[in-house]
Scaffold this active site. Structure first.
Site, PDB file in Angstrom:
ATOM      1  N   ASN A   1       0.864  -1.187   0.000  1.00 34.77           N
ATOM      2  CA  ASN A   1       0.000   0.000   0.000  1.00 34.77           C
ATOM      3  C   ASN A   1       0.897   1.232   0.000  1.00 34.77           C
ATOM      4  OD1 ASN A   1      -1.789   2.057   0.493  1.00 34.77           O
ATOM      5  ND2 ASN A   1      -2.364   1.377   2.550  1.00 34.77           N
TER       6      ASN A   1
ATOM      7  N   LYS B   1       0.023   4.273  -0.168  1.00 28.88           N
ATOM      8  CA  LYS B   1      -0.627   5.441   0.461  1.00 28.88           C
ATOM      9  C   LYS B   1      -0.468   6.663  -0.469  1.00 28.88           C
ATOM     10  CE  LYS B   1      -0.109   3.183   4.855  1.00 28.88           C
ATOM     11  NZ  LYS B   1      -0.043   3.271   6.301  1.00 28.88           N
TER      12      LYS B   1
ATOM     13  N   HIS C   1      -9.554   1.016   5.050  1.00 34.23           N
ATOM     14  CA  HIS C   1      -8.244   1.191   5.691  1.00 34.23           C
ATOM     15  C   HIS C   1      -8.400   2.110   6.911  1.00 34.23           C
ATOM     16  CE1 HIS C   1      -4.101   2.377   6.424  1.00 34.23           C
ATOM     17  NE2 HIS C   1      -3.765   1.264   5.777  1.00 34.23           N
TER      18      HIS C   1
ATOM     19  N   GLU D   1      -6.751   4.509   7.915  1.00 37.80           N
ATOM     20  CA  GLU D   1      -6.580   5.939   7.624  1.00 37.80           C
ATOM     21  C   GLU D   1      -7.837   6.524   6.983  1.00 37.80           C
ATOM     22  OE1 GLU D   1      -2.817   5.435   5.647  1.00 37.80           O
ATOM     23  OE2 GLU D   1      -1.978   4.866   7.580  1.00 37.80           O
TER      24      GLU D   1
ATOM     25  N   GLU E   1      -4.988  -5.030  10.599  1.00 35.74           N
ATOM     26  CA  GLU E   1      -3.976  -3.984  10.791  1.00 35.74           C
ATOM     27  C   GLU E   1      -4.252  -3.259  12.103  1.00 35.74           C
ATOM     28  OE1 GLU E   1      -2.034  -2.626   6.912  1.00 35.74           O
ATOM     29  OE2 GLU E   1      -3.925  -1.557   7.001  1.00 35.74           O
TER      30      GLU E   1
ATOM     31  N   GLY F   1       2.795   2.364  10.782  1.00 37.39           N
ATOM     32  CA  GLY F   1       3.721   3.487  10.604  1.00 37.39           C
ATOM     33  C   GLY F   1       4.449   3.875  11.870  1.00 37.39           C
TER      34      GLY F   1
ATOM     35  N   SER G   1       3.856  -2.026  10.182  1.00 39.92           N
ATOM     36  CA  SER G   1       5.318  -2.030  10.350  1.00 39.92           C
ATOM     37  C   SER G   1       5.976  -3.339   9.914  1.00 39.92           C
ATOM     38  CB  SER G   1       5.698  -1.686  11.796  1.00 39.92           C
ATOM     39  OG  SER G   1       5.228  -0.387  12.121  1.00 39.92           O
TER      40      SER G   1
HETATM   41  O1  LIG Z   1      -1.169   0.758   6.823  1.00 40.90           O
HETATM   42  C1  LIG Z   1      -0.387  -0.097   6.462  1.00 40.90           C
HETATM   43  C2  LIG Z   1      -0.611  -0.834   5.213  1.00 40.90           C
HETATM   44  O2  LIG Z   1      -1.911  -0.626   4.736  1.00 40.90           O
HETATM   45  C3  LIG Z   1       0.843  -0.398   7.226  1.00 40.90           C
HETATM   46  O3  LIG Z   1       1.716   0.653   7.092  1.00 40.90           O
HETATM   47  P1  LIG Z   1       3.242   0.512   7.597  1.00 40.90           P
HETATM   48  O4  LIG Z   1       3.767  -0.772   7.013  1.00 40.90           O
HETATM   49  O5  LIG Z   1       3.929   1.731   7.075  1.00 40.90           O
HETATM   50  O6  LIG Z   1       3.170   0.433   9.091  1.00 40.90           O
END
Ligand SMILES: O=C(CO)COP(=O)(O)O
Length: 271
Positions: free
Chosen positions: A18, A20, A110, A112, A182, A188, A228
């Site tokens: 992803n 983002k 997601h 976010e 997740e 992150g 992560s």
């Molecule tokens: O949100 C994520 C994947 O959709 C995970 O992000 P990170 O791997 O940067 O922690």
């Protein structure tokens, strides 16, 4: 490690990247080319471990052109879609458009999207239906925040998100779908759920799908862990028998790191 049956996985592992809101369409082409060369050099078998990337909407046409032109065995999808088919929904993107661009997958719900755009379980359910309607495989993202984890309510909370997202969805569609666990506190942050935590949650998710549907559906659905994930921790996370792959954020922006995650089996052999 995910149970193997006569040398093959019961479910094909999926490593999903992803991106983002990172990389414009020109940068996307460069990264896809480098990733493809790296995996090619490593003789990666895409039938053994599937690879999918999730670039921003504006990159998808360029990615499609490259994947089709060079016949790359790479799948791709979008990070979100509208619950509607078309009409006066300024700024939104229909699943029909994504299907036309050759997307196989779409991320739905997601964390976010949930936290920044206020998406709730009901909207995530509608987006899941819209994805299926347009022939896209939804990757339904669920997971608890830190307070919920600290209160010990993480399983109950995440199962309720799952149940809500699957409301009214047929067994045959669930069998083909992907669920990504997740935990928000691990996204992150560098904080990663332990392999036991990932396995515990994925086992609970599979058990709930068996309750809601049947054993066959529960056996088919693929469950990913996200938060992560790096080359250094992927192998231990994917050892859990119910964990079928990873949804990778930051580490998917570096072709060498992402290729190393895709080649997690290699780490298993050398661990
Ligand atoms: O949100 C994520 C994947 O959709 C995970 O992000 P990170 O791997 O940067 O922690």
């Amino acid at each position: 490690m995910t149970t193997k049956n006569n040398g093959a996985y019961v479910r094909t592992p999926l490593i999903a990247g992803n991106w983002k809101m990172n990389l414009d369409h020109q940068q996307a082409v460069t990264l896809v080319q480098k990733l493809s060369w790296t995996l090619n050099d490593a003789r990666h078998d895409f039938d053994e471990v599937e690879v999918a990337i999730f670039p921003p909407f504006t990159d998808l046409r360029s990615v499609q052109t490259l994947v089709m032109g060079d016949k790359l065995p790479l799948r791709y999808g979008a990070q979100d879609l509208s619950p509607e088919d078309s009409g006066a929904y300024t700024g939104d993107i229909s699943g029909a458009f994504l299907a036309k661009l050759g997307c196989s997958y779409v991320l739905v719900g997601h964390s976010e999207r949930r936290s920044i755009h206020g998406e709730d379980d009901a909207l995530v359910q509608r987006k899941t239906q819209a994805a299926l309607k347009h022939g896209l495989t939804p990757i339904i993202c669920i997971g608890e925040g830190l307070e919920t984890r600290q209160a010990g309510d993480h399983i109950e909370f995440t199962l309720s998100q799952l149940t809500a997202a699957l409301h009214g969805i047929e067994a045959k569609d669930v069998a083909e779908a992907v669920i990504a666990y997740e935990p928000v506190w691990a996204i992150g942050t560098g904080e990663v759920a332990g392999p036991e935590d990932a396995q515990e949650m994925c086992a609970a998710l599979r058990a709930r799908i068996k309750e809601l549907y049947d054993a066959e559906t529960a056996k088919s659905v693929r469950l990913l862990y996200g938060g992560s994930v790096k080359a250094a921790n992927v192998a231990s996370i994917l050892r859990g028998r119910d964990v079928d792959g990873a949804l990778v954020g930051g580490a998917s922006l570096d072709e060498a790191e992402f290729a190393n995650i895709v080649r997690f089996e290699h780490h298993l052999l050398t661990d």
